[in-house]
Motif scaffolding. Structure first.
Motif, PDB file in Angstrom:
ATOM      1  N   HIS A 186      39.519  40.109  34.724  1.00 42.33           N
ATOM      2  CA  HIS A 186      39.351  41.477  34.239  1.00 42.33           C
ATOM      3  C   HIS A 186      39.531  42.479  35.375  1.00 42.33           C
ATOM      4  CE1 HIS A 186      37.102  40.648  30.200  1.00 42.33           C
ATOM      5  NE2 HIS A 186      38.296  40.114  30.260  1.00 42.33           N
ATOM      6  N   ALA A 187      39.078  42.111  36.563  1.00 46.54           N
ATOM      7  CA  ALA A 187      39.317  42.982  37.719  1.00 46.54           C
ATOM      8  C   ALA A 187      40.815  43.146  37.956  1.00 46.54           C
ATOM      9  CB  ALA A 187      38.648  42.396  38.962  1.00 46.54           C
ATOM     10  N   ALA A 188      41.565  42.049  37.820  1.00 47.80           N
ATOM     11  CA  ALA A 188      43.020  42.120  37.991  1.00 47.80           C
ATOM     12  C   ALA A 188      43.649  43.032  36.941  1.00 47.80           C
ATOM     13  CB  ALA A 188      43.623  40.718  37.913  1.00 47.80           C
ATOM     14  N   VAL A 189      43.109  43.002  35.717  1.00 46.61           N
ATOM     15  CA  VAL A 189      43.609  43.902  34.666  1.00 46.61           C
ATOM     16  C   VAL A 189      43.354  45.359  35.045  1.00 46.61           C
ATOM     17  CG1 VAL A 189      43.311  44.622  32.264  1.00 46.61           C
ATOM     18  CG2 VAL A 189      43.398  42.196  32.825  1.00 46.61           C
ATOM     19  N   TRP A 190      42.141  45.649  35.523  1.00 52.25           N
ATOM     20  CA  TRP A 190      41.834  47.018  35.953  1.00 52.25           C
ATOM     21  C   TRP A 190      42.772  47.450  37.084  1.00 52.25           C
ATOM     22  CZ3 TRP A 190      39.263  49.974  32.889  1.00 52.25           C
ATOM     23  CH2 TRP A 190      38.201  49.487  32.125  1.00 52.25           C
ATOM     24  N   ARG A 238      32.085  46.116  47.929  1.00 55.17           N
ATOM     25  CA  ARG A 238      33.539  45.939  47.912  1.00 55.17           C
ATOM     26  C   ARG A 238      33.927  44.690  48.692  1.00 55.17           C
ATOM     27  NH1 ARG A 238      38.383  50.312  48.900  1.00 55.17           N
ATOM     28  NH2 ARG A 238      39.983  48.825  49.551  1.00 55.17           N
ATOM     29  N   GLU A 239      33.206  44.412  49.767  1.00 52.24           N
ATOM     30  CA  GLU A 239      33.548  43.271  50.618  1.00 52.24           C
ATOM     31  C   GLU A 239      33.377  41.949  49.859  1.00 52.24           C
ATOM     32  OE1 GLU A 239      31.537  45.769  51.468  1.00 52.24           O
ATOM     33  OE2 GLU A 239      32.954  46.790  52.824  1.00 52.24           O
ATOM     34  N   GLY A 240      32.237  41.817  49.160  1.00 51.86           N
ATOM     35  CA  GLY A 240      31.995  40.593  48.396  1.00 51.86           C
ATOM     36  C   GLY A 240      33.022  40.410  47.297  1.00 51.86           C
ATOM     37  N   PHE A 241      33.363  41.508  46.631  1.00 56.42           N
ATOM     38  CA  PHE A 241      34.387  41.452  45.590  1.00 56.42           C
ATOM     39  C   PHE A 241      35.731  41.042  46.174  1.00 56.42           C
ATOM     40  CE2 PHE A 241      37.811  44.115  43.587  1.00 56.42           C
ATOM     41  CZ  PHE A 241      38.037  43.273  42.505  1.00 56.42           C
ATOM     42  N   SER A 242      36.102  41.635  47.303  1.00 57.38           N
ATOM     43  CA  SER A 242      37.402  41.335  47.915  1.00 57.38           C
ATOM     44  C   SER A 242      37.509  39.868  48.309  1.00 57.38           C
ATOM     45  CB  SER A 242      37.625  42.230  49.142  1.00 57.38           C
ATOM     46  OG  SER A 242      37.742  43.589  48.757  1.00 57.38           O
ATOM     47  N   ARG A 243      36.426  39.302  48.840  1.00 53.40           N
ATOM     48  CA  ARG A 243      36.442  37.881  49.217  1.00 53.40           C
ATOM     49  C   ARG A 243      36.646  36.999  47.989  1.00 53.40           C
ATOM     50  NH1 ARG A 243      32.239  39.424  52.741  1.00 53.40           N
ATOM     51  NH2 ARG A 243      30.680  38.759  51.203  1.00 53.40           N
ATOM     52  N   ALA A 244      35.890  37.285  46.924  1.00 53.06           N
ATOM     53  CA  ALA A 244      36.004  36.475  45.707  1.00 53.06           C
ATOM     54  C   ALA A 244      37.381  36.635  45.068  1.00 53.06           C
ATOM     55  CB  ALA A 244      34.912  36.877  44.718  1.00 53.06           C
ATOM     56  N   PHE A 245      37.895  37.856  45.049  1.00 54.87           N
ATOM     57  CA  PHE A 245      39.202  38.115  44.439  1.00 54.87           C
ATOM     58  C   PHE A 245      40.302  37.389  45.211  1.00 54.87           C
ATOM     59  CE2 PHE A 245      43.057  40.404  43.437  1.00 54.87           C
ATOM     60  CZ  PHE A 245      42.917  40.705  42.093  1.00 54.87           C
ATOM     61  N   LYS A 246      40.244  37.452  46.537  1.00 57.13           N
ATOM     62  CA  LYS A 246      41.274  36.800  47.355  1.00 57.13           C
ATOM     63  C   LYS A 246      41.203  35.285  47.211  1.00 57.13           C
ATOM     64  CE  LYS A 246      43.434  36.902  51.904  1.00 57.13           C
ATOM     65  NZ  LYS A 246      43.413  37.505  53.258  1.00 57.13           N
ATOM     66  N   ALA A 247      39.995  34.739  47.072  1.00 53.51           N
ATOM     67  CA  ALA A 247      39.855  33.294  46.897  1.00 53.51           C
ATOM     68  C   ALA A 247      40.499  32.837  45.590  1.00 53.51           C
ATOM     69  CB  ALA A 247      38.378  32.907  46.920  1.00 53.51           C
ATOM     70  N   HIS A 248      40.477  33.701  44.576  1.00 48.09           N
ATOM     71  CA  HIS A 248      41.033  33.331  43.265  1.00 48.09           C
ATOM     72  C   HIS A 248      42.527  33.619  43.166  1.00 48.09           C
ATOM     73  CE1 HIS A 248      40.681  32.383  38.971  1.00 48.09           C
ATOM     74  NE2 HIS A 248      41.512  33.388  38.751  1.00 48.09           N
ATOM     75  N   PHE A 249      42.958  34.802  43.627  1.00 49.27           N
ATOM     76  CA  PHE A 249      44.351  35.230  43.438  1.00 49.27           C
ATOM     77  C   PHE A 249      45.200  35.131  44.708  1.00 49.27           C
ATOM     78  CE2 PHE A 249      42.289  37.472  39.877  1.00 49.27           C
ATOM     79  CZ  PHE A 249      43.144  37.125  38.846  1.00 49.27           C
ATOM     80  N   HIS A 250      44.569  34.797  45.845  1.00 47.42           N
ATOM     81  CA  HIS A 250      45.273  34.627  47.122  1.00 47.42           C
ATOM     82  C   HIS A 250      45.758  35.943  47.730  1.00 47.42           C
ATOM     83  CE1 HIS A 250      45.042  30.435  46.075  1.00 47.42           C
ATOM     84  NE2 HIS A 250      45.796  30.625  45.011  1.00 47.42           N
ATOM     85  N   TYR A 251      45.350  37.055  47.177  1.00 50.80           N
ATOM     86  CA  TYR A 251      45.674  38.375  47.727  1.00 50.80           C
ATOM     87  C   TYR A 251      44.418  39.237  47.692  1.00 50.80           C
ATOM     88  CZ  TYR A 251      50.554  37.062  46.785  1.00 50.80           C
ATOM     89  OH  TYR A 251      51.760  36.417  46.744  1.00 50.80           O
ATOM     90  N   SER A 252      44.332  40.188  48.614  1.00 54.79           N
ATOM     91  CA  SER A 252      43.251  41.164  48.535  1.00 54.79           C
ATOM     92  C   SER A 252      43.491  42.063  47.332  1.00 54.79           C
ATOM     93  CB  SER A 252      43.214  42.011  49.810  1.00 54.79           C
ATOM     94  OG  SER A 252      44.353  42.871  49.858  1.00 54.79           O
ATOM     95  N   PRO A 253      42.447  42.693  46.776  1.00 56.17           N
ATOM     96  CA  PRO A 253      42.648  43.595  45.634  1.00 56.17           C
ATOM     97  C   PRO A 253      43.667  44.701  45.927  1.00 56.17           C
ATOM     98  CG  PRO A 253      40.320  43.131  45.912  1.00 56.17           C
ATOM     99  CD  PRO A 253      41.012  42.529  47.094  1.00 56.17           C
ATOM    100  N   LYS A 254      43.616  45.272  47.119  1.00 57.54           N
ATOM    101  CA  LYS A 254      44.535  46.362  47.468  1.00 57.54           C
ATOM    102  C   LYS A 254      45.978  45.873  47.473  1.00 57.54           C
ATOM    103  CE  LYS A 254      45.469  49.825  51.048  1.00 57.54           C
ATOM    104  NZ  LYS A 254      45.024  50.380  52.361  1.00 57.54           N
ATOM    105  N   PHE A 255      46.217  44.718  48.095  1.00 62.12           N
ATOM    106  CA  PHE A 255      47.577  44.189  48.168  1.00 62.12           C
ATOM    107  C   PHE A 255      48.046  43.737  46.785  1.00 62.12           C
ATOM    108  CE2 PHE A 255      50.814  40.957  48.964  1.00 62.12           C
ATOM    109  CZ  PHE A 255      51.627  41.622  49.868  1.00 62.12           C
TER     110      PHE A 255
END
Length: 291
Positions: free
Chosen positions: A63-67, A87-104
């Motif tokens: 859902h974060a990726a959709v946003w 934001r830091e905790g979210f970025s770590r979890a997001f990168k672990a799942h999608f292999h990219y930081s949210p910004k990238f």
């Protein structure tokens, strides 16, 4: 897994999907399904192929990726929406799942996404979009997991079951509900509900064919009429979500995409089902919105 238990697990899965921003507890979900916590945990894993913890984490990050893909919300706001305190905790979890930081990821997705204008048989189509408010509707449905190319065959199976239970011809439409973006969610986890509206008084007893009942919530929707093929329908969805929505003053209220079809579109044979992806048809498309 008997009929009542399976439907309870399916409806609990939908509840998770609609309330992933809340602090969802195992005991709460088990109570909704009328099961003990240990029994619910085991059956949920059997149904979804994931532990409850893994499922919740995946849904929230998708859902974060959709946003990120469909809105310009700041990353910290997206992190808060899906339940992260930083934001830091979210970025770590997001990168672990999608292999990219949210910004990238946001920059990469927007750069890669092509948004062709929807077309009809006369050429480029500029859709006429209406804002409507709908009521909730009770439906009988089959849930499909996996590639959306299998959807026509799910409709065929639903038509057969509806015919046996004598409510196929009392409906004037059928409703397809897409829950996931195939560019974000892995194919095996893609969910689609093939639904037929039913009267409030209809209920089912034990049924081992997967047919369940749910109530699709009403609310505000952007609606557009459509005529074309499944591939042209996909182009119109992209136009609605990626071009029209960001400029409309509205945002998504959740991530369901609803397609309302004539009841006669339900295929009656495997051959009809196989032709459905290339057949021209009429539909009404709706995305849930909020100010």
């Amino acid at each position: 897994m008997n009929y009542f238990t399976k439907c309870s697990i399916i409806n609990t899965s939908t509840y998770i999907w609609l309330h992933e921003d809340e602090n969802i507890k195992l005991d709460t979900l088990a109570k909704r399904a009328n099961l003990s916590s240990s029994h619910f945990r085991r059956l949920f894993h059997q149904y979804s192929g994931e532990s409850l913890h893994t499922h919740l984490s995946r849904i929230r990050l998708e859902h974060a990726a959709v946003w990120l893909k469909y809105t310009s919300l700041p990353i910290i706001d997206i992190a808060t929406i899906i339940g992260f305190s930083s934001r830091e905790g979210f970025s770590r979890a997001f990168k672990a799942h999608f292999h990219y930081s949210p910004k990238f990821y946001r920059a990469r997705v927007k750069e890669k996404t092509e948004i062709p204008m929807p077309t009809d048989r006369y050429g480029t189509l500029v859709p006429s979009i209406k804002i409507i408010k709908t009521s909730s509707v009770k439906v009988a449905f089959l849930r499909q997991f996996g590639d959306y190319f299998k959807v026509p065959f799910t409709w065929k199976r639903l038509g057969e079951l509806a015919e046996k239970k004598s409510f196929l011809h009392s409906a004037d439409c059928c409703i397809g509900v897409n829950y996931d973006d195939p560019e974000i969610t892995k194919s095996k986890y893609l969910r689609y509900d093939a639904c037929i509206p039913i009267p409030e008084e209809i209920d089912f007893s034990l049924d081992d064919n997967g047919l369940c009942i749910q109530t699709l919530p009403g609310g505000w929707f952007a609606e557009v009429s459509f005529e074309g093929t499944a591939f042209e329908e996909e182009a119109l969805w992209n136009y609605l979500t990626l071009l029209w929505l960001p400029k409309s003053g509205y945002s998504l209220s959740d991530f369901r995409c609803l397609s309302i079809y004539p009841i006669k579109l339900i295929p009656s044979s495997w051959l009809d089902a196989s032709k459905l992806l290339t057949k021209r048809y009429k539909a009404t498309l709706r995305i849930p919105i909020q100010k």
